[in-house]
Scaffold this active site. Structure first.
Site, short mmCIF file in Angstrom:
data_model
loop_
_atom_site.label_atom_id
_atom_site.label_comp_id
_atom_site.label_asym_id
_atom_site.label_seq_id
_atom_site.Cartn_x
_atom_site.Cartn_y
_atom_site.Cartn_z
N SER A 92 0.48 -2.53 12.60
CA SER A 92 1.10 -3.65 11.89
C SER A 92 2.30 -4.17 12.68
O SER A 92 2.85 -3.48 13.55
CB SER A 92 1.51 -3.23 10.48
OG SER A 92 2.33 -2.10 10.55
N LYS A 128 -9.37 -2.11 2.25
CA LYS A 128 -9.07 -0.88 3.00
C LYS A 128 -9.87 0.32 2.47
O LYS A 128 -10.33 1.15 3.25
CB LYS A 128 -7.57 -0.58 2.93
CG LYS A 128 -6.68 -1.73 3.40
CD LYS A 128 -6.87 -2.05 4.85
CE LYS A 128 -5.79 -3.02 5.33
NZ LYS A 128 -6.02 -3.43 6.72
N ARG A 168 2.16 -12.04 0.18
CA ARG A 168 0.85 -12.31 0.77
C ARG A 168 0.26 -13.64 0.32
O ARG A 168 0.61 -14.17 -0.72
CB ARG A 168 -0.12 -11.20 0.34
CG ARG A 168 0.29 -9.80 0.77
CD ARG A 168 -0.13 -9.53 2.18
NE ARG A 168 0.31 -8.24 2.68
CZ ARG A 168 -0.34 -7.57 3.64
NH1 ARG A 168 -1.44 -8.05 4.17
NH2 ARG A 168 0.14 -6.43 4.08
N TYR A 198 -1.22 -4.02 -6.94
CA TYR A 198 -0.97 -4.67 -5.65
C TYR A 198 -2.23 -4.67 -4.77
O TYR A 198 -2.92 -3.65 -4.66
CB TYR A 198 0.18 -3.98 -4.90
CG TYR A 198 0.24 -4.47 -3.47
CD1 TYR A 198 0.82 -5.70 -3.18
CD2 TYR A 198 -0.37 -3.77 -2.44
CE1 TYR A 198 0.81 -6.20 -1.89
CE2 TYR A 198 -0.38 -4.26 -1.15
CZ TYR A 198 0.20 -5.47 -0.87
OH TYR A 198 0.17 -5.98 0.39
N ARG A 238 0.86 -1.18 0.00
CA ARG A 238 0.00 0.00 0.00
C ARG A 238 0.90 1.23 0.00
O ARG A 238 1.99 1.21 0.54
CB ARG A 238 -0.88 0.04 1.25
CG ARG A 238 -1.99 -0.97 1.27
CD ARG A 238 -2.92 -0.74 2.45
NE ARG A 238 -2.29 -1.01 3.72
CZ ARG A 238 -1.88 -0.09 4.58
NH1 ARG A 238 -2.04 1.20 4.31
NH2 ARG A 238 -1.31 -0.41 5.72
N CYS A 298 2.33 -6.58 14.92
CA CYS A 298 2.03 -6.92 16.31
C CYS A 298 1.38 -8.30 16.43
O CYS A 298 0.90 -8.67 17.51
CB CYS A 298 1.11 -5.88 16.94
SG CYS A 298 1.95 -4.34 17.36
N HIS A 319 -10.53 -1.31 12.23
CA HIS A 319 -9.42 -2.16 11.79
C HIS A 319 -9.17 -3.21 12.87
O HIS A 319 -8.17 -3.14 13.58
CB HIS A 319 -8.20 -1.26 11.55
CG HIS A 319 -7.05 -1.90 10.85
ND1 HIS A 319 -5.77 -1.40 10.90
CD2 HIS A 319 -6.97 -3.00 10.08
CE1 HIS A 319 -4.97 -2.15 10.18
NE2 HIS A 319 -5.67 -3.14 9.68
N ASP A 347 -9.02 -8.88 10.23
CA ASP A 347 -8.55 -7.54 9.85
C ASP A 347 -9.56 -6.42 10.07
O ASP A 347 -9.19 -5.35 10.52
CB ASP A 347 -8.11 -7.55 8.38
CG ASP A 347 -7.25 -6.36 8.01
OD1 ASP A 347 -6.43 -5.93 8.84
OD2 ASP A 347 -7.39 -5.83 6.88
C1 OXD Z 1 -2.64 -3.76 6.65
C2 OXD Z 1 -3.13 -4.99 6.02
O1 OXD Z 1 -1.71 -3.13 6.12
O2 OXD Z 1 -4.05 -5.60 6.58
O3 OXD Z 1 -3.20 -3.38 7.67
O4 OXD Z 1 -2.63 -5.35 4.95
MN MN Z 2 -4.91 -4.52 8.19
#
Ligand code: OXD
Ligand code: MN
Length: 598
Positions: free
Chosen positions: A253, A211, A382, A202, A74, A255, A231, A282
């Site tokens: 992220s 998102k 991913r 991507y 992203r 964590c 989130h 997510d």
């Molecule tokens: C993020 C994802 O970046 O879930 O939060 O990919």
């Molecule tokens: Mn996420």
């Protein structure tokens, strides 16, 4: 143009007609989501090299895709909230005037589908027909996007049937163009429920349901309509009596959010009959139920998870989920058996492997400090996998009514400040705790180590409007939920003087969730401190753990000096968020400072 369109919805047909004229494809295909149609698209993607079919015995219905080398994550710097005014987007978002943005984007999109096919994807975020759910249509020129959207969302003409003539649907236009970084834009137009994404292929930039819609646009819708788009993962904990209680949790992220969402209880708990069920990894959409509780759905249909580090110890459930029907993006391709490999999968780094860039990989050159250029899999590679293939998927996953939430958990990565767990004094203070969420940078990220980055509710890149107004929305929601969840904060990452993690983490985090649920049921006392309620060390179950009560005591200590330092950092952050930070949040901050100074 649409003699045989599967809908008569005038707003859908008008928008599509307009956009298709603009992008000018050779051919237009409606995606009905049928296995027949999707299988034909997989075959087509393989015939052009866009995807590679993997070993069908070891990885049935799994595929590999590589994005362009300049297009692997992203891009927050190129993500814009195009609200009517800059003030509405606020200082934590990039803003562009909507008229200027449309003009620029249409210029880029014009004729960009020439020689290509336009795919029209009708999809639902949330189970079709659920009062939580919302419809979207994504127009794309990428088969990869179609195949990912079919996993990540509910795709099909039933979405259009359910929509009828309503105008309540999110418009999404994706144009691959030339994958030109300089002309890459991910733009959200909250006033028009519209997303336009150009020059990327991507995931997070182009799977517009995720998102862009389910957080940035939906956070606007939720604010207007009185619900919340967050989130957050959603998990259920089943006790030995078979009762399930649900928790939502937000983490920045790195964590271990996906690991927590699919947690495997430690032996001591499993033996007694405890089970953990994953509802989502997510995103959560939350609404107040008729019973006065907060209810949640996971609007997604799959997981778009980070591959590196996923293994049969860190997250066996995630690994099992990826064993079929999965699209792997930017991982290593093991040539000997036509499978995939990533750093942290196991210790058997393959000899004969193509890296994420599509080049022959030399495992002897691997350098931890330069993972992007020396690893087999890109650090942000991913898997796109179906939720229903997850061994611990909740049986409520598809329930249109969602699940009732007992606790909301915020977390961060803090070496010293935050204790293992604490409970807020109530919804208002809990919202404040969410607003001051933070993580310290690790050696893995570029830049200085140990720098605090504030990430309110883990939503910093995803709130589609002014962050100060978002804080107010949290406060307002508190008045609308008669039986609100309790709000907690956890930190799995406290370190000792040598920098080693003290808490074992992973499955043992169950022990902390256990305390949290006991607090929700008023089954355990706690110690009132300046920051909130902290457990008595004896109440954290350490059966079977090689950790002493003293160590737990340590993990639960509140160091006033470092908290007072943090208060200064919070003041600076609030100043950055600007004058829309609610007075209530400043009052909470002042009260915290006073309690700490006592
Ligand atoms: C993020 C994802 O970046 O879930 O939060 O990919
Ligand atoms: Mn996420």
């Amino acid at each position: 143009m649409f003699a045989n369109a599967p809908t008569k919805n005038p707003t859908v047909l008008a928008w599509l007609e307009d956009k298709i004229k603009l992008v000018n494809p050779d051919k237009v295909v409606w995606i009905d989501g049928s296995e027949e149609q999707i299988e034909a698209l997989r075959a087509e993607a393989c015939s052009t090299g866009e995807m590679t079919k993997l070993n069908q015995e070891l990885l049935p219905d799994c595929y590999l895709h590589r994005t362009a080398v300049n297009d692997v994550a992203r891009v927050e710097g190129r993500t814009f909230i195009c609200s009517a005014t800059k003030e509405e987007a606020g200082p934590t978002n990039n803003w562009m005037d909507p008229n200027e943005a449309y003009e620029m984007l249409y210029d880029i999109a014009k004729d960009s589908y020439k020689g290509r096919t336009a795919y029209i994807i009708p999809y639902s975020m949330g189970p079709v027909g659920s009062p939580f759910s919302k419809a979207g249509i994504e127009l794309t020129d990428s088969i990869y996007v179609v195949l990912n959207m079919v996993i990540m969302t509910r795709v099909g003409f039933n979405v259009l049937d359910n929509l009828g003539d309503s105008d309540d649907w999110v418009r999404g236009l994706h144009c691959r163009c030339q994958i030109d970084e300089e002309k890459r834009y991910i733009c959200q137009f909250p006033q028009d429920n519209t997303i336009i994404s150009v020059n990327s292929g991507y995931g997070g930039n182009v799977l517009l349901g995720k998102k862009c819609f389910a957080l940035r646009i939906a956070s606007n819708q939720g604010r207007k309509e009185g619900w919340m788009a967050e989130h957050m993962l959603i998990l259920g904990i089943e006790n030995p009596q078979g009762e399930v209680k649900y928790i939502c949790a937000a983490f920045p992220s790195a964590c271990g959010k996906t690991n927590l969402a699919m947690l495997i209880p430690p032996e001591e708990y499993a033996k007694k009959g405890y089970k953990v069920w994953c509802v989502g990894d997510d995103i959560a959409w939350l609404r107040v139920g008729k019973d006065g509780r907060l209810w949640a759905i996971n609007p997604e249909n799959g997981f778009f998870g980070v591959a590196p580090g996923t293994n049969d110890k860190s997250n066996p459930n995630a690994l099992a989920t990826t064993m079929r029907d999965t699209i792997f993006t930017n991982v290593g391709h093991v040539l000997d058996d036509n499978t995939v490999w990533w750093e942290g999968l196991n210790d058997n780094a393959p000899d004969n492997c193509i890296n994420w860039k599509g080049e022959k990989w030399d495992k002897t050159k691997y350098d931890k400090k330069d993972k992007v250029n020396t690893s087999a899999a890109h650090p942000n590679s991913r898997f796109t996998a179906l939720a229903k293939n997850c061994p611990c998927i909740s049986k409520e996953f598809d329930n249109p009514a969602g699940v009732p939430i007992s606790a909301i958990v915020f977390g961060g990565r803090r070496a010293k400040t935050a204790p293992l767990v604490y409970q807020s004094f109530g919804w208002q203070h809990g919202s404040f705790v969410g607003s001051i969420m933070a993580s310290e940078t690790t050696a893995a990220a570029a830049g200085a180590v140990g720098v605090v980055r504030r990430d309110p509710m883990a939503m910093r890149p995803f709130v589609g409007y002014n962050m100060g107004d978002y804080f107010q929305h949290w406060l307002d929601m508190g008045h609308k939920i008669p039986n609100a969840p309790k709000i907690f904060h956890v930190n799995w990452f406290r370190t000792d003087d040598e920098g080693h993690f003290i808490w074992p983490g992973f499955g043992d985090n169950m022990r902390v969730l256990d305390w949290i649920l006991q607090r929700c049921e008023d089954k355990v006392d706690a110690r009132e401190t300046a920051i909130g309620y902290v457990p008595y060390a004896k109440d954290i179950n350490i059966d079977g753990l090689d950790i002493s009560v003293d160590t737990i005591e340590d993990l639960l200590s509140v160091d006033k000096a470092s908290w007072l330092e943090d208060v200064e950092n919070i003041k600076a952050f609030y100043a950055q968020v600007g004058d829309r930070v609610p007075a209530t949040m400043y009052e909470e901050l002042k009260a915290l400072e006073e309690r700490l100074s006592k």
